[in-house]
Scaffold this motif. Structure first.
Motif, PDB file in Angstrom:
ATOM      1  N   LYS A  91       0.863  -1.187   0.000  1.00 33.65           N
ATOM      2  CA  LYS A  91       0.000   0.000   0.000  1.00 33.65           C
ATOM      3  C   LYS A  91       0.895   1.232   0.000  1.00 33.65           C
ATOM      4  O   LYS A  91       2.072   1.160   0.348  1.00 33.65           O
ATOM      5  CB  LYS A  91      -0.930   0.001   1.208  1.00 33.65           C
ATOM      6  CG  LYS A  91      -1.843  -1.222   1.305  1.00 33.65           C
ATOM      7  CD  LYS A  91      -2.736  -1.152   2.531  1.00 33.65           C
ATOM      8  CE  LYS A  91      -3.495  -2.465   2.737  1.00 33.65           C
ATOM      9  NZ  LYS A  91      -4.442  -2.735   1.659  1.00 33.65           N
ATOM     10  N   LEU A  92       0.325   2.368  -0.402  1.00 42.58           N
ATOM     11  CA  LEU A  92       1.126   3.583  -0.534  1.00 42.58           C
ATOM     12  C   LEU A  92       0.504   4.734   0.247  1.00 42.58           C
ATOM     13  O   LEU A  92      -0.701   4.977   0.178  1.00 42.58           O
ATOM     14  CB  LEU A  92       1.239   3.986  -2.005  1.00 42.58           C
ATOM     15  CG  LEU A  92       2.054   5.254  -2.284  1.00 42.58           C
ATOM     16  CD1 LEU A  92       3.529   5.029  -1.948  1.00 42.58           C
ATOM     17  CD2 LEU A  92       1.899   5.679  -3.742  1.00 42.58           C
ATOM     18  N   ARG A  93       1.364   5.419   0.989  1.00 37.19           N
ATOM     19  CA  ARG A  93       0.965   6.640   1.690  1.00 37.19           C
ATOM     20  C   ARG A  93       1.938   7.737   1.257  1.00 37.19           C
ATOM     21  O   ARG A  93       3.114   7.478   1.015  1.00 37.19           O
ATOM     22  CB  ARG A  93       1.026   6.421   3.196  1.00 37.19           C
ATOM     23  CG  ARG A  93       0.704   7.688   3.997  1.00 37.19           C
ATOM     24  CD  ARG A  93       0.329   7.383   5.428  1.00 37.19           C
ATOM     25  NE  ARG A  93       1.283   6.520   6.108  1.00 37.19           N
ATOM     26  CZ  ARG A  93       0.991   5.822   7.205  1.00 37.19           C
ATOM     27  NH1 ARG A  93      -0.227   5.855   7.709  1.00 37.19           N
ATOM     28  NH2 ARG A  93       1.912   5.078   7.796  1.00 37.19           N
ATOM     29  N   GLN A  94       1.442   8.964   1.171  1.00 34.00           N
ATOM     30  CA  GLN A  94       2.307  10.065   0.764  1.00 34.00           C
ATOM     31  C   GLN A  94       2.034  11.298   1.618  1.00 34.00           C
ATOM     32  O   GLN A  94       0.894  11.655   1.886  1.00 34.00           O
ATOM     33  CB  GLN A  94       2.107  10.404  -0.714  1.00 34.00           C
ATOM     34  CG  GLN A  94       3.108  11.429  -1.243  1.00 34.00           C
ATOM     35  CD  GLN A  94       2.972  11.667  -2.733  1.00 34.00           C
ATOM     36  OE1 GLN A  94       1.993  11.278  -3.344  1.00 34.00           O
ATOM     37  NE2 GLN A  94       3.952  12.328  -3.327  1.00 34.00           N
ATOM     38  N   GLY A  95       3.119  11.934   2.045  1.00 27.80           N
ATOM     39  CA  GLY A  95       2.983  13.143   2.841  1.00 27.80           C
ATOM     40  C   GLY A  95       2.427  12.859   4.224  1.00 27.80           C
ATOM     41  O   GLY A  95       2.616  11.793   4.796  1.00 27.80           O
ATOM     42  N   LYS A  96       1.710  13.833   4.754  1.00 27.40           N
ATOM     43  CA  LYS A  96       1.180  13.730   6.110  1.00 27.40           C
ATOM     44  C   LYS A  96      -0.204  13.099   6.174  1.00 27.40           C
ATOM     45  O   LYS A  96      -0.732  12.875   7.269  1.00 27.40           O
ATOM     46  CB  LYS A  96       1.139  15.128   6.736  1.00 27.40           C
ATOM     47  CG  LYS A  96       2.521  15.778   6.864  1.00 27.40           C
ATOM     48  CD  LYS A  96       2.417  17.166   7.480  1.00 27.40           C
ATOM     49  CE  LYS A  96       3.792  17.804   7.622  1.00 27.40           C
ATOM     50  NZ  LYS A  96       3.717  19.179   8.205  1.00 27.40           N
ATOM     51  N   ASP A  97      -0.794  12.827   5.023  1.00 22.36           N
ATOM     52  CA  ASP A  97      -2.123  12.215   4.982  1.00 22.36           C
ATOM     53  C   ASP A  97      -2.048  10.783   5.490  1.00 22.36           C
ATOM     54  O   ASP A  97      -1.200  10.003   5.059  1.00 22.36           O
ATOM     55  CB  ASP A  97      -2.654  12.229   3.555  1.00 22.36           C
ATOM     56  CG  ASP A  97      -4.143  11.953   3.484  1.00 22.36           C
ATOM     57  OD1 ASP A  97      -4.674  11.309   4.412  1.00 22.36           O
ATOM     58  OD2 ASP A  97      -4.781  12.370   2.513  1.00 22.36           O
ATOM     59  N   SER A  98      -2.930  10.408   6.410  1.00 17.44           N
ATOM     60  CA  SER A  98      -2.899   9.056   6.984  1.00 17.44           C
ATOM     61  C   SER A  98      -3.562   8.021   6.077  1.00 17.44           C
ATOM     62  O   SER A  98      -3.411   6.816   6.304  1.00 17.44           O
ATOM     63  CB  SER A  98      -3.597   9.046   8.350  1.00 17.44           C
ATOM     64  OG  SER A  98      -4.956   9.439   8.214  1.00 17.44           O
TER      65      SER A  98
END
Length: 231
Positions: free
Chosen positions: A89-96
């Protein structure tokens, strides 16, 4: 009996050929930009720039809202490991919130959306991607903790085209097969394998760092990757 056995072998061969073998793995997980070990498998990952993606696949996936990573999986010792793009899975920046890996069919149909005569006058539809909210922490004793929640991400990318009628090919077939062939294989193996993993963009911030999350059978890994600095 011999006929049935021969037919089974033929179907198995065709299935394996369609699944694709991915791409050659690098020498070790340490040869990738980010790397870590989870249980009985070492994982390496590198960000693939939009220009590199276009050279490989002949399409501007970045313009259509996709980000691509090269992932190498290296079973530790002589152990057998289960490998699947669905474990990432991918997360980017400060977004949870995070996005799940896209299938070759999803990417191909997004690149060349077709419309039937019935939809010719219908405005561009929205795409709804399932997304998760995931928290990962690592304690001082080396233990990992994970919490999850499920939601949805709505984008204005064109909706996938309906499946073709029997015997009818689509312009997406060649692109979908190329993506399938070079994607990270979905297999059980004792050897090193590698391939590309595709994600809908998790953020509109082009400069935010990526966090590639792995949730496998033996544990979790968080790999931090940064997009190249703008010139």
């Amino acid at each position: 009996m011999k006929f049935r056995l021969g037919l089974f072998c033929l179907l198995l061969t065709l299935t394996l050929a369609f699944a694709g073998d991915g791409i050659p793995a690098r020498g070790s997980a340490e040869d990738y930009t980010a790397h870590d070990v989870s249980g009985k498998i070492a994982i390496g990952a590198a960000y693939v720039t939009p220009a590199q993606v276009k050279r490989i696949f002949g399409e501007d996936l970045d313009k259509r809202g996709y980000v691509v990573f090269e992932v190498g999986m290296f079973p530790v010792g002589d152990t057998e490991a289960e490998i699947s793009p669905d474990d990432f899975k991918l997360r980017q920046g400060k977004d949870s919130s995070v996005t799940r890996a896209a299938t070759p069919h999803m990417v191909a149909t997004d690149m060349h959306p077709s419309r039937s005569p019935d939809n010719a006058s219908v405005p561009q539809k929205v795409h709804v991607y399932t997304s998760d909210t995931i928290g990962v922490y690592q304690g001082s004793n080396g233990q990992h903790g994970v919490y999850t929640g499920t939601g949805a991400t709505v984008t204005n990318y064109p909706a996938p085209a309906p499946p073709p009628r029997s015997g009818q090919s689509t312009p997406n077939d060649k692109l979908e097969q190329l993506i399938e062939d070079k994607s990270l294989p979905d297999i059980k193996t004792r050897r090193a394998v590698a391939g590309y993993v595709f994600f809908p963009k998790a953020s509109t911030d082009k400069h935010a760092d990526f966090e590639l999350l792995y949730f496998g059978a033996d544990g979790q890994v968080s790999l931090k990757l940064s997009p190249p600095a703008s010139k």
